[in-house]
Design a protein around this motif. Structure first.
Motif, short mmCIF file in Angstrom:
data_model
loop_
_atom_site.label_atom_id
_atom_site.label_comp_id
_atom_site.label_asym_id
_atom_site.label_seq_id
_atom_site.Cartn_x
_atom_site.Cartn_y
_atom_site.Cartn_z
N ALA A 30 40.97 26.39 71.90
CA ALA A 30 41.15 27.67 72.57
C ALA A 30 42.44 27.68 73.39
O ALA A 30 43.19 28.66 73.38
CB ALA A 30 39.95 27.98 73.46
N ALA A 31 42.71 26.58 74.10
CA ALA A 31 43.93 26.50 74.89
C ALA A 31 45.17 26.48 74.01
O ALA A 31 46.18 27.13 74.31
CB ALA A 31 43.89 25.26 75.78
N GLY A 34 45.81 29.91 72.82
CA GLY A 34 46.36 30.74 73.89
C GLY A 34 47.82 30.45 74.16
O GLY A 34 48.63 31.37 74.33
N LYS A 38 50.84 33.09 73.44
CA LYS A 38 51.67 33.46 74.61
C LYS A 38 53.14 33.16 74.35
O LYS A 38 54.01 34.00 74.60
CB LYS A 38 51.17 32.68 75.83
N GLU A 125 46.00 39.33 76.52
CA GLU A 125 44.90 38.63 77.20
C GLU A 125 43.56 38.84 76.49
O GLU A 125 42.83 37.88 76.23
CB GLU A 125 44.81 39.09 78.66
N THR A 128 43.42 37.13 73.18
CA THR A 128 43.18 35.69 73.37
C THR A 128 41.73 35.41 73.73
O THR A 128 41.13 34.47 73.22
CB THR A 128 44.10 35.14 74.49
N VAL A 129 41.17 36.23 74.59
CA VAL A 129 39.78 36.04 75.03
C VAL A 129 38.82 36.12 73.85
O VAL A 129 37.94 35.27 73.69
CB VAL A 129 39.41 37.08 76.11
N SER A 132 39.40 33.20 71.41
CA SER A 132 38.89 31.96 72.02
C SER A 132 37.36 31.94 72.03
O SER A 132 36.74 30.91 71.79
CB SER A 132 39.42 31.81 73.45
N GLY A 161 40.80 29.69 77.16
CA GLY A 161 41.86 30.63 76.79
C GLY A 161 42.52 31.24 78.01
O GLY A 161 43.76 31.33 78.08
N ILE A 162 41.72 31.66 78.99
CA ILE A 162 42.26 32.22 80.24
C ILE A 162 43.07 31.17 80.99
O ILE A 162 44.14 31.45 81.54
CB ILE A 162 41.12 32.75 81.13
N LEU A 165 46.50 30.87 79.47
CA LEU A 165 47.39 32.01 79.71
C LEU A 165 47.92 32.04 81.14
O LEU A 165 49.08 32.37 81.38
CB LEU A 165 46.67 33.32 79.41
#
Length: 426
Positions: A30-31, A34, A38, A125, A128-129, A132, A161-162, A165
């Motif tokens: 997930a990261a 992201g 980004k 965002e 991505t959320v 993820s 994910g958050i 970002l």
């Protein structure tokens, strides 16, 4: 210890170990997703925005092109299904039968990227959320042992994910808790803490810098009444944003011909970009301009009208982008509106009331306040914005203003774009 008890103990240990392993995998994937989204978005958005500045006709062409490509991708590649944003996650976590299909990962990644780099006035965002969250959902379906941890693993993907970002693990966990899960369990803490730790470790290794390079040194107690005013105004602006998005989606849903939706949405967006290029994409480039010597900017009548125009148009162009098929949400628009609202208020106070407030503080607090009110998640907004600038000096005033803005918005209109449904409103 009898044999049955030993078997149960071994089973729990194996389940615990597998939960740790899957949380590590979810956090990394997930990261990584992201960070890649980004980085690619920032790179190409800058290129296309420069081209549009050089040749303004692209402000009209780019939205038509991107929305058309997204439509054909959805029609012929992604099973003719529209992306519903975070509502898709709610549908999955609230139902045992509904799942986030794996195609949501490339769908939101590609569509979110195309929307923003070609001028769509939203951000990556929410894309991505959801992507993820889908990573967590796919992992959850792989083994029967994970079936009972559906919400926890989806939240782990979201939190990672958050974190990727905004460089804020706390904001990642709080968003998953405040907006999605709304309850804490041992499994939630285990999976989410592991996922955000892996995500934060990845961005440290990659040396990801804060989105905004801002120096915050102090704030003054005498500014508190003005902060309260900012909180109330932020709540009002968030309601305007929410109602605009819901109204546009409702009206555009009545248009049965997709091409008309694309053309109408593109015209609204393109004409607005011609007037105010600051509205292009997620708008972080415009916020960065505010941070360049903000104390030296003098509020003139023309500048005030420009900022008011931007604040009035941003919810409209965001709504048109989303209603005509663009992929995104209200994260970036809320930050954008909050920054310009805070800056306009600070300049007004200093110019006409000799308040002697610090403009940069109002920009930062405004960003957090509008986001808090838009998603009804004040603690997420606090840590997310502090993570954006990698500075916690304004933590106390941000906390106060975020709570004021949230409850101001809830008193006027109790829904967000995530929680509203026509049946609830009746």
């Amino acid at each position: 210890m009898n044999k049955t008890a030993q078997i149960k103990k071994n089973y729990k240990l194996i389940k615990f170990q597998k939960l740790i392993i899957v949380s590590i995998l979810i956090g990394f994937l997930a990261a990584f997703l992201g960070v890649v989204l980004k980085t690619i978005t920032e790179y190409y958005e800058e290129i296309f925005f420069h081209q549009a500045n050089t040749n303004p006709i692209f402000y009209i062409i780019f939205p038509v092109f991107s929305l058309s490509v997204i439509y054909f991708l959805r029609e012929y590649l992604f099973k003719k299904k529209e992306n519903k944003g975070i509502k898709e996650i709610f549908e999955s976590t609230n139902s045992k039968s509904k799942n986030l299909p794996s195609y949501k990962i490339p769908s939101h990644f590609i569509n979110g990227l195309l929307t923003v780099i070609f001028g769509g006035s939203t951000g990556i965002e929410v894309s991505t959320v959801v992507a993820s969250a889908t990573i967590g959902a796919v992992a959850q379906r792989k083994q029967n042992v994970f079936r009972q941890y559906k919400t926890e693993l989806i939240c782990a993907g979201i939190a990672a994910g958050i974190t990727a970002l905004f460089s804020s693990p706390i904001a990642g966990i709080l968003f998953a808790l405040e907006v999605i899960s709304k309850k804490v369990s041992r499994a939630f803490l285990l999976t989410n803490l592991i996922a955000v730790s892996i995500a934060f470790g990845l961005i440290v290794i990659l040396d990801e810098k804060p989105i905004f390079n801002v120096l915050i040194t102090t704030w003054h107690l005498q500014a508190i009444p003005y902060f309260i005013l900012l909180g109330i105004l932020a709540g009002l602006n968030s309601v305007y944003l929410t109602r605009s998005v819901l109204l546009f989606k409702s009206q555009f849903s009545k248009i049965k011909t997709p091409h008309f939706k694309i053309i109408l949405g593109s015209l609204i967006l393109g004409i607005s970009l011609l007037i105010f290029p600051q509205l292009y994409g997620e708008g972080y480039h415009a916020i960065k301009e505010i941070f360049i010597r903000p104390n030296e900017i003098v509020l003139t009548f023309t500048l005030a009208l420009s900022y008011i125009g931007i604040l009035l148009l941003k919810p409209i162009v965001t709504s048109a982008t989303l209603a005509s098929g663009g992929d995104g949400g209200v994260f970036a628009p809320s930050l954008f509106i909050g920054a310009f609202l805070g800056f306009l208020l600070s300049l007004t106070l200093n110019t006409y009331f000799n308040a002697n407030v610090i403009p940069i503080n109002f920009v930062i607090i405004g960003m957090a306040a509008v986001l808090s009110a838009s998603i009804h998640a004040p603690f997420t907004a606090i840590f997310l914005v502090c993570g954006l600038i990698n500075n916690y000096t304004l933590f106390v005033p941000i906390l106060v203003v975020c709570l004021i803005s949230k409850y101001t918005a809830k008193m006027i209109y109790p829904y967000t774009v995530y929680t509203f449904s026509p049946t609830l409103a009746k």
